[in-house]
Design an enzyme around this catalytic site. Structure first.
Site, mmCIF file in Angstrom:
data_model
loop_
_atom_site.group_PDB
_atom_site.id
_atom_site.type_symbol
_atom_site.label_atom_id
_atom_site.label_comp_id
_atom_site.label_asym_id
_atom_site.label_seq_id
_atom_site.Cartn_x
_atom_site.Cartn_y
_atom_site.Cartn_z
ATOM 1 N N ARG A 211 10.909 -2.685 11.567
ATOM 2 C CA ARG A 211 9.781 -2.162 12.338
ATOM 3 C C ARG A 211 9.462 -3.132 13.464
ATOM 4 O O ARG A 211 9.517 -4.342 13.252
ATOM 5 C CB ARG A 211 8.555 -1.989 11.420
ATOM 6 C CG ARG A 211 8.324 -0.544 11.017
ATOM 7 C CD ARG A 211 7.260 -0.370 9.968
ATOM 8 N NE ARG A 211 5.963 -0.981 10.240
ATOM 9 C CZ ARG A 211 4.903 -0.815 9.465
ATOM 10 N NH1 ARG A 211 4.982 -0.055 8.383
ATOM 11 N NH2 ARG A 211 3.759 -1.393 9.754
ATOM 12 N N ARG B 169 -1.286 -9.419 12.788
ATOM 13 C CA ARG B 169 -1.801 -8.352 11.909
ATOM 14 C C ARG B 169 -2.657 -8.956 10.795
ATOM 15 O O ARG B 169 -3.691 -8.401 10.419
ATOM 16 C CB ARG B 169 -0.636 -7.552 11.314
ATOM 17 C CG ARG B 169 0.022 -6.646 12.349
ATOM 18 C CD ARG B 169 1.433 -6.268 11.953
ATOM 19 N NE ARG B 169 1.505 -5.417 10.779
ATOM 20 C CZ ARG B 169 2.628 -5.237 10.073
ATOM 21 N NH1 ARG B 169 3.747 -5.848 10.406
ATOM 22 N NH2 ARG B 169 2.630 -4.422 9.043
ATOM 23 N N ARG C 113 -10.310 0.920 8.282
ATOM 24 C CA ARG C 113 -9.901 -0.451 8.560
ATOM 25 C C ARG C 113 -10.965 -1.230 9.319
ATOM 26 O O ARG C 113 -10.771 -2.419 9.603
ATOM 27 C CB ARG C 113 -8.670 -0.408 9.456
ATOM 28 C CG ARG C 113 -7.389 -0.737 8.761
ATOM 29 C CD ARG C 113 -6.274 -0.395 9.721
ATOM 30 N NE ARG C 113 -5.189 -1.280 9.592
ATOM 31 C CZ ARG C 113 -4.000 -0.907 9.097
ATOM 32 N NH1 ARG C 113 -3.785 0.298 8.661
ATOM 33 N NH2 ARG C 113 -3.031 -1.769 9.040
ATOM 34 N N LYS D 93 0.836 -1.213 0.000
ATOM 35 C CA LYS D 93 0.000 0.000 0.000
ATOM 36 C C LYS D 93 0.869 1.260 0.000
ATOM 37 O O LYS D 93 0.657 2.172 -0.785
ATOM 38 C CB LYS D 93 -0.935 0.025 1.240
ATOM 39 C CG LYS D 93 -1.915 -1.137 1.295
ATOM 40 C CD LYS D 93 -2.846 -1.041 2.487
ATOM 41 C CE LYS D 93 -2.163 -1.139 3.827
ATOM 42 N NZ LYS D 93 -1.543 -2.452 4.110
ATOM 43 N N ARG E 256 11.628 -6.389 5.214
ATOM 44 C CA ARG E 256 11.547 -4.921 5.102
ATOM 45 C C ARG E 256 12.473 -4.249 6.122
ATOM 46 O O ARG E 256 12.553 -4.647 7.270
ATOM 47 C CB ARG E 256 10.107 -4.464 5.342
ATOM 48 C CG ARG E 256 9.994 -2.936 5.411
ATOM 49 C CD ARG E 256 8.568 -2.456 5.335
ATOM 50 N NE ARG E 256 7.730 -2.930 6.412
ATOM 51 C CZ ARG E 256 6.429 -2.686 6.500
ATOM 52 N NH1 ARG E 256 5.817 -1.986 5.562
ATOM 53 N NH2 ARG E 256 5.727 -3.147 7.511
HETATM 54 P P1 AP5 Z 1 4.824 -1.572 1.929
HETATM 55 O O1 AP5 Z 1 4.600 -0.733 0.713
HETATM 56 O O2 AP5 Z 1 5.540 -0.970 3.084
HETATM 57 O O3 AP5 Z 1 3.468 -2.291 2.362
HETATM 58 P P2 AP5 Z 1 2.223 -1.738 3.198
HETATM 59 O O4 AP5 Z 1 1.014 -2.441 2.640
HETATM 60 O O5 AP5 Z 1 2.211 -0.256 3.223
HETATM 61 O O6 AP5 Z 1 2.608 -2.371 4.600
HETATM 62 P P3 AP5 Z 1 2.415 -1.860 6.072
HETATM 63 O O7 AP5 Z 1 3.107 -2.905 6.918
HETATM 64 O O8 AP5 Z 1 2.863 -0.455 6.259
HETATM 65 O O9 AP5 Z 1 0.884 -1.971 6.216
HETATM 66 P P4 AP5 Z 1 0.056 -2.153 7.488
HETATM 67 O O10 AP5 Z 1 -1.309 -1.992 6.978
HETATM 68 O O11 AP5 Z 1 0.288 -3.398 8.274
HETATM 69 O O12 AP5 Z 1 0.664 -1.076 8.460
HETATM 70 P P5 AP5 Z 1 0.283 0.422 8.791
HETATM 71 O O13 AP5 Z 1 1.519 1.188 8.800
HETATM 72 O O14 AP5 Z 1 -0.871 0.898 7.989
HETATM 73 O O15 AP5 Z 1 5.629 -2.890 1.437
HETATM 74 C C1 AP5 Z 1 6.041 -3.873 2.368
HETATM 75 C C2 AP5 Z 1 7.424 -4.407 1.948
HETATM 76 O O16 AP5 Z 1 7.304 -5.076 0.691
HETATM 77 C C3 AP5 Z 1 8.487 -3.305 1.744
HETATM 78 O O17 AP5 Z 1 9.760 -3.788 2.113
HETATM 79 C C4 AP5 Z 1 8.425 -3.039 0.229
HETATM 80 O O18 AP5 Z 1 9.644 -2.540 -0.276
HETATM 81 C C5 AP5 Z 1 8.103 -4.438 -0.301
HETATM 82 N N1 AP5 Z 1 7.319 -4.418 -1.519
HETATM 83 C C6 AP5 Z 1 6.319 -3.545 -1.854
HETATM 84 N N2 AP5 Z 1 5.817 -3.868 -3.057
HETATM 85 C C7 AP5 Z 1 6.488 -4.984 -3.481
HETATM 86 C C8 AP5 Z 1 6.433 -5.808 -4.654
HETATM 87 N N3 AP5 Z 1 5.540 -5.568 -5.625
HETATM 88 N N4 AP5 Z 1 7.255 -6.879 -4.742
HETATM 89 C C9 AP5 Z 1 8.163 -7.158 -3.739
HETATM 90 N N5 AP5 Z 1 8.285 -6.412 -2.619
HETATM 91 C C10 AP5 Z 1 7.451 -5.333 -2.490
HETATM 92 O O19 AP5 Z 1 -0.265 0.246 10.293
HETATM 93 C C11 AP5 Z 1 0.581 -0.144 11.343
HETATM 94 C C12 AP5 Z 1 -0.228 -0.233 12.622
HETATM 95 O O20 AP5 Z 1 -0.786 1.057 12.945
HETATM 96 C C13 AP5 Z 1 -1.442 -1.181 12.578
HETATM 97 O O21 AP5 Z 1 -1.092 -2.525 12.844
HETATM 98 C C14 AP5 Z 1 -2.326 -0.564 13.692
HETATM 99 O O22 AP5 Z 1 -1.880 -0.922 14.969
HETATM 100 C C15 AP5 Z 1 -2.101 0.944 13.495
HETATM 101 N N6 AP5 Z 1 -3.071 1.539 12.556
HETATM 102 C C16 AP5 Z 1 -2.793 2.140 11.359
HETATM 103 N N7 AP5 Z 1 -3.915 2.569 10.775
HETATM 104 C C17 AP5 Z 1 -4.936 2.227 11.607
HETATM 105 C C18 AP5 Z 1 -6.349 2.371 11.535
HETATM 106 N N8 AP5 Z 1 -6.942 2.964 10.477
HETATM 107 N N9 AP5 Z 1 -7.083 1.897 12.562
HETATM 108 C C19 AP5 Z 1 -6.508 1.310 13.635
HETATM 109 N N10 AP5 Z 1 -5.182 1.125 13.759
HETATM 110 C C20 AP5 Z 1 -4.399 1.576 12.749
#
Ligand code: AP5
Length: 215
Positions: free
Chosen positions: A160, A171, A88, A13, A127
């Site tokens: 992370r 997750r 979410r 994402k 990552r």
């Molecule tokens: P990346 O692009 O970083 O993936 P992402 O989907 O953004 O992953 P996140 O881990 O950031 O998502 P998440 O939803 O768990 O965490 P968030 O920060 O929102 O890519 C991942 C890896 O793969 C990278 O190394 C990248 O280089 C690689 N990659 C990308 N594309 C690729 C490809 N095509 N091929 C190969 N490799 C690739 O949330 C974190 C925490 O915050 C949650 O757990 C929760 O506690 C809290 N939180 C956030 N938002 C909310 C909400 N709305 N409500 C409640 N709690 C929330």
């Protein structure tokens, strides 16, 4: 354009939202990034969110709702936005509906990125993020030319705290239970576009753009 980008943790994402925001000229809003910045800065928002984030649980809807409502009231989002990581839960969908209605605007599309759970665990375990600027690297391919330091700012590359295998599994469980059901709700509204998230990031981006144009 007002878009929501959703999908499993680690599906790409953040990677795709960064590209899309540059190509569309709209603001990229990641609730995860906002929360991590708040944790780093020792803000009360960060203190309240820290434990849930570290264990792979969701932060409360109230906290996220207040945070995103304030952010969506700022001027820079008037030209459009990409929401990454929000909504979410069913309650967060209702919060977003209320905020958009107050502003007299609508969502254009909701993009659901997909990949296998095996691929997700591989991506997240590999990552690394820059402690200073947040740039994202992959151990096996997009590694930094400066080794353990960030190419942009020379900050330290770290894992992370929620990218350990145990927390990744939690997750994914939370995603299936609380987040996946909202895809159906958006499908019923005719807003959902499904995009396959496997292949190189450039390939995924081309696919995503093509799906958006076709929709
Ligand atoms: P990346 O692009 O970083 O993936 P992402 O989907 O953004 O992953 P996140 O881990 O950031 O998502 P998440 O939803 O768990 O965490 P968030 O920060 O929102 O890519 C991942 C890896 O793969 C990278 O190394 C990248 O280089 C690689 N990659 C990308 N594309 C690729 C490809 N095509 N091929 C190969 N490799 C690739 O949330 C974190 C925490 O915050 C949650 O757990 C929760 O506690 C809290 N939180 C956030 N938002 C909310 C909400 N709305 N409500 C409640 N709690 C929330």
């Amino acid at each position: 354009m007002r878009l929501v980008l959703m999908g499993m943790p680690g599906v790409g994402k953040g990677t795709q939202a960064t590209r899309l925001s540059e190509s569309l000229g709209v603001v990229h809003l990641s609730t995860g990034d906002i929360l991590r910045d708040a944790v780093k800065a020792g803000m009360s928002l960060g203190l309240k969110a820290k434990d849930a984030m570290a264990s792979g649980k969701l932060v409360t809807d109230k906290l996220i709702g207040d945070m995103i409502s304030k952010r969506l009231a700022q001027h820079d989002v008037e030209g459009g936005f990409i929401l990454d990581g929000f909504p979410r839960t069913v309650e967060q969908v209702a919060i977003l509906d209320r905020v958009l209605e107050q502003r007299g605007v609508r969502l254009d599309r909701v993009i659901l990125l997909g990949a296998s759970e095996q691929e997700i665990v591989r991506r997240l375990s590999g990552r690394r993020v820059c402690e200073s600027c947040g740039a994202v690297y992959r151990v096996e391919s997009k590694s930094s030319s400066k080794g353990e330091a960030c190419e942009r700012c020379e900050g330290a590359l770290v894992q992370r705290p929620d990218d350990t295998e145990e927390v990744i599994r939690e997750r994914l469980r939370v995603y299936r239970e609380q987040t996946l059901p909202i895809a159906d709700a958006y499908k019923k509204r005719g807003l959902l576009i499904k995009v396959e998230g496997t292949g190189a990031p450039e390939e995924v981006f081309e696919r995503l753009q093509a799906e958006l144009v076709a929709a």
